[in-house]
Design an enzyme around this catalytic site. Structure first.
Site, PDB file in Angstrom:
ATOM      1  N   HIS A 142       0.746  -1.204  -0.185  1.00 21.53           N
ATOM      2  CA  HIS A 142      -0.017  -0.002  -0.089  1.00 21.53           C
ATOM      3  C   HIS A 142       0.933   1.178  -0.132  1.00 21.53           C
ATOM      4  CE1 HIS A 142       0.331  -0.053   4.523  1.00 21.53           C
ATOM      5  NE2 HIS A 142       0.529   1.244   4.454  1.00 21.53           N
TER       6      HIS A 142
ATOM      7  N   ASP B 180      -1.017  -7.273   1.469  1.00 17.16           N
ATOM      8  CA  ASP B 180      -0.295  -6.210   1.342  1.00 17.16           C
ATOM      9  C   ASP B 180       1.197  -6.414   1.553  1.00 17.16           C
ATOM     10  OD1 ASP B 180       0.082  -3.742   1.509  1.00 17.16           O
ATOM     11  OD2 ASP B 180      -0.417  -3.314   3.697  1.00 17.16           O
TER      12      ASP B 180
ATOM     13  N   SER C 298       4.218   2.188   8.172  1.00 20.13           N
ATOM     14  CA  SER C 298       3.918   1.091   7.307  1.00 20.13           C
ATOM     15  C   SER C 298       5.056   0.560   6.509  1.00 20.13           C
ATOM     16  CB  SER C 298       3.057   1.881   6.105  1.00 20.13           C
ATOM     17  OG  SER C 298       1.717   2.107   6.546  1.00 20.13           O
TER      18      SER C 298
END
Length: 861
Positions: free
Chosen positions: A663, A717, A811
């Protein structure tokens, strides 16, 4: 047969028969008359008969004499052996070494006493040595066993002489010698006079049993240094050969550090890279004296420390001794240290007035000195009460229980506090309180930062719940199953709701924590009724099987958990949960890869294991804090997008490949999918220090996101990134191990998440690399907390209490699992979460083991 006898003179002679007798060939004398056998002459013996029995019986008295002689000989041998053991072995002489110091009054210290080669030093040392020997001679438990005494150095105060003495004492008297040396005394009337008419009166004498290695160090002038601080200047010193070569093996080095009278020494180790503590005896010890007296040891260091770790120590007087002792094994660079002198603190503590304020231990956050006694008398307005909140509390000492606090401590309201604590509060029932801090002679620590506050005694926590400790917490945290008060006073006398169950200890816990495999109650009562019968084994999936079926090479559980933790590793039929070797055979052991044990016949489980290790030990002293140490997570990567700076994290898995989250590379106003947008920084600790020589900067050549990535559900992901140039592995840059597809990270396992993300929800990104310790959460429980949002490619990790979590900017970063052998694996990739660090809202991470084959296919790693 010839018959011989001893003649009267003791010679052997031929036997002559009496007259009238006829000798026969047999040599036996007999006549033709029948005679009684008793009439046979003495000395005549019949030849043995066919049954080998003598026809003449032995005299019993003869055997009694022989037996008595044997018993006497045996007793004598035992007695001799006992005496030999007693005097030669049991009470054999043993070597005893003591070091200590004498304090003299009546004279002024001169600079020449610092130089062991000066005539002044030699003259004073000779006189002091003579005096010590005289003191020994006066003590019958000491004098007879003395062998040698050496004066090693002098320092101010008025004059302090440092020495060591050697004794040879019978083993049975060693304890007596120890007691005598501990209580050794010199009369105040003892005077010595040197050839320079220097008269000294003995004030005190101290002696301690010591380590022979310390004595060897004081004798080895090849690695002995004397340094004196200069006013306004910083002096540095290093281990021999640093930084171009390793320190020598079997070394005994010491540095005598001095400052001017009335000053103290501040010593800082700017680099400390020694042999790991668990592997050898290489160590650096700092003493608050010029003699290696163990009761005066301030700290003993081994292993490697990151640059951000505080290694500053302050002496209590104007001398300090640094001693390096190494063995003959693994070598390391050693250390670099700097020191300078500063004025001695005349007093600490004092009176603090007002509605609030703060105070710290001396030289905080550096280590406080030994021999400190500070008292802060705190006073707030008369209509208010006072509480003291301690932060980052570090008063720990080896071997000292936090319940006893016999060494360094803080005393408030007649209660002593010590150990390591993130934060605690002490309250007073009046407007005054006294806080007393004490440090003894040995082992110092960082101390504490504290603040005092005034409050209304009628409502100490307006709108909040007041803990018995004085801490204030939100009302919604009362009776929620979490110990927010640290003393559990918020969880006492609670009425459980319909969504909670009551533990045997009275605590109320959420019902969905029942039977999750984690001891949430603290007394296992939430798991007791979930257990299998006594003769059964509970599988990881909850199934119960007979204990006899465990480790029998068959999968009765259905998930392999009954065969995974067996002492012997066997070849089993391949299943989804079994580890497959390169030869396509499967083994029963769970997580066998890179654990240091050959489990596959072809050794494929131990190949490509140059990963998951770090040079710097994890020595964080921030309890519950988030600041990482430089070099602590050497696979952590910072990904910068254009001029935005840090945007996402990643993990280094080889010299040319990274793993991150898919992502991160979705185009949103910026072409994040373009490799040219990104720059990767390896070995980075602070975002403000990207130009550091330890940091390696690379461009991105290729971005490969998983083709099944769903940007709505965040399923699949994961992405791999190819660097435009290889990195060089260093202490600050290392790859992390990738888990096999069968690698298991069970519920309750401690996991670490790292990154430069926001430290609070919707906050700004961190400058210093952050770390957090979280735990794997049972997948069933997590699905109940995040209904309809989890897939098998996700793992649930966090702290259900809240307060610790990954956040925006983390992330793509690593979720690191430390396995029992110390090697670290990439368990997950930071993916998504509901807010940050919210209670009962754990984070969702990409489960890397699900993508092991895909990563291998794309990267070859």
């Amino acid at each position: 047969m010839k018959d011989y006898r001893l003649s009267d003179d003791g010679n052997m002679s031929r036997y002559k028969p009496p007259s009238g007798a006829q000798p026969k060939a047999s040599g036996l004398k007999y006549t033709s008359k029948k005679e009684d056998m008793n009439n046979l002459e003495e000395g005549v013996e019949f030849l043995p008969t066919m049954n080998a029995k003598k026809l003449e019986k032995s005299d019993p008295k003869r055997w009694m004499v022989v037996a008595a002689i044997l018993v006497v000989c045996l007793i004598a041998s035992l007695l001799v052996g006992f005496l030999v053991w007693h005097f030669k072995y049991r009470n054999a002489p043993v070597q005893k070494l003591y070091n200590g110091h004498l304090r003299f009054t009546g004279a002024r210290f001169i600079d020449a006493f610092e130089n062991s080669n000066s005539s002044e030093f030699a003259d004073l040392a000779w006189s002091v040595k003579k005096m010590i020997i005289d003191i020994y001679k006066k003590n019958p438990d000491v004098g007879p066993f003395h062998k040698e005494t050496v004066i090693t150095s002098f320092s101010e105060g008025s004059i302090i002489a440092y020495y060591w003495s050697e004794f040879s004492v019978p083993k049975l008297q060693a304890d007596t010698l120890d007691k005598a040396m501990v209580n050794i005394q010199a009369s105040n009337q003892t005077l010595i006079q040197t050839s320079r008419n220097l008269r000294l009166q003995v004030d005190t004498i101290v002696a301690f049993s010591t380590n022979p290695d310390a004595i060897k160090a004081s004798q080895d002038n090849r690695c002995k240094y004397a340094l004196h601080a200069k006013e306004g200047l910083i002096t540095s010193f290093t281990t021999p050969g640093f930084p171009n070569s390793h320190y020598p093996s079997n070394a005994r080095c010491q540095w005598e550090l001095r400052a001017d009278v009335g000053s103290v020494i501040s010593l800082t180790f700017t680099t400390m890279d020694m042999e790991p503590c668990s592997l050898g005896s290489d160590s650096v010890t700092v003493y608050d004296t010029l003699s290696p007296l163990e009761p005066h040891a301030m700290v003993k260091l081994c292993g490697s420390y990151s640059l951000s770790y505080n290694l500053t120590f302050v002496s209590s007087q104007n001398v300090m001794l640094v001693m390096l002792i190494t063995n003959g094994e693994g070598r390391h660079p050693g250390f670099r240290a700097v020191f300078f002198q500063m004025p001695k603190m005349k007093s600490c503590g004092g009176t603090l007035r007002g509605t609030s304020g703060n105070f710290t231990t001396p030289y905080f956050p550096g280590h406080y000195p030994p021999r400190m006694n500070c008292t802060w008398n705190i006073e707030v307005p008369t209509d208010r009460n006072v509480k003291v909140r301690f932060h980052n509390f570090f008063l720990a000492e080896p071997g000292v229980s936090i319940d006893s606090c016999t060494k360094d401590y803080v005393e408030v309201n007649n209660v002593k506090h010590c150990g390591l604590k993130k934060m605690f509060v002490v309250s007073s029932n009046s407007n005054k309180v006294a806080v007393h801090f004490h440090s003894d002679l040995s082992f110092v620590d960082n101390g504490f930062f504290a603040e005092f506050l005034s409050y209304d005694s009628g409502d100490p926590c307006p709108g909040k719940f007041t803990c018995k400790t004085g801490r204030c917490i939100e009302l919604k945290r009362r009776c929620d199953g979490w110990n927010d008060c640290t003393d559990a006073s918020d969880e006492l006398n609670c009425n459980c709701t319909e969504k909670q169950f009551r533990c045997n200890n009275g605590w109320c816990k959420p019902k969905f924590w029942l039977c999750d495999g984690v001891n949430d109650c603290g007394d296992m009562s939430d798991e007791l009724h979930c257990q299998c019968p006594a003769d059964n084994f509970k599988c990881s999936n909850g199934k119960c099987i007979l204990k006899s079926q465990k480790c029998n090479g068959k999968d009765e559980c259905g998930d392999g958990s009954d065969e995974g933790d067996c002492s012997s590793v066997v070849t089993v039929p391949c299943q989804e949960y079994t580890y497959k070797c390169r030869n396509n055979l499967c083994v029963s052991k769970k997580n066998p890869e890179c654990d240091g044990v050959k489990d596959c016949n072809d050794n494929s489980d131990e190949e490509n294991c140059n990963c998951g290790t770090r040079s710097f030990s994890k020595k964080s002293r921030i309890v519950g804090g988030l600041d990482a140490e430089a070099g602590e997570w050497p696979w952590q990567v910072s990904l910068h997008a254009g001029s935005e700076g840090h945007v996402c994290g990643a993990s280094l898995i080889s010299q040319k490949w990274l793993v991150s989250a898919a992502h991160c590379f979705n185009d949103v106003n910026v072409r994040y999918s373009d490799p040219k947008t990104w720059t990767a920084y390896m070995g980075l600790f602070s975002q403000q220090d990207r130009g550091n020589a330890n940091v390696q900067k690379r461009g991105i050549k290729n971005i490969i996101s998983h083709p099944n990535f769903n940007d709505f559900t965040y399923d699949y992901d994961i992405a791999v990134l190819e660097l435009d140039n290889q990195v060089a592995f260093t202490k600050q840059v290392q790859p992390i191990c990738l888990p096999d597809a069968t690698h298991e990270f069970p519920a309750g396992k401690v996991i670490h998440v790292t990154g430069w993300g926001a430290t609070v929800e919707k906050g700004v990104a961190a400058v210093i690399l952050q770390k957090a310790e979280i735990r794997v959460i049972n997948q069933t429980i997590c699905e109940s907390l995040l209904p309809g949002q989890l897939t098998p490619r996700m793992m649930c990790v966090g702290i259900l209490e809240g307060g610790i979590d990954a956040c925006q900017g983390d992330s793509g970063g690593p979720l690191t699992s430390i396995e029992p052998n110390g090697r670290m694996f990439l368990a997950g990739v930071v993916s998504w979460g509901v807010g940050c660090a919210q209670r009962n809202k754990p984070g969702a991470y990409t489960r890397v083991s699900q993508f092991r084959n895909w990563i291998r296919e794309k990267t070859g790693v």
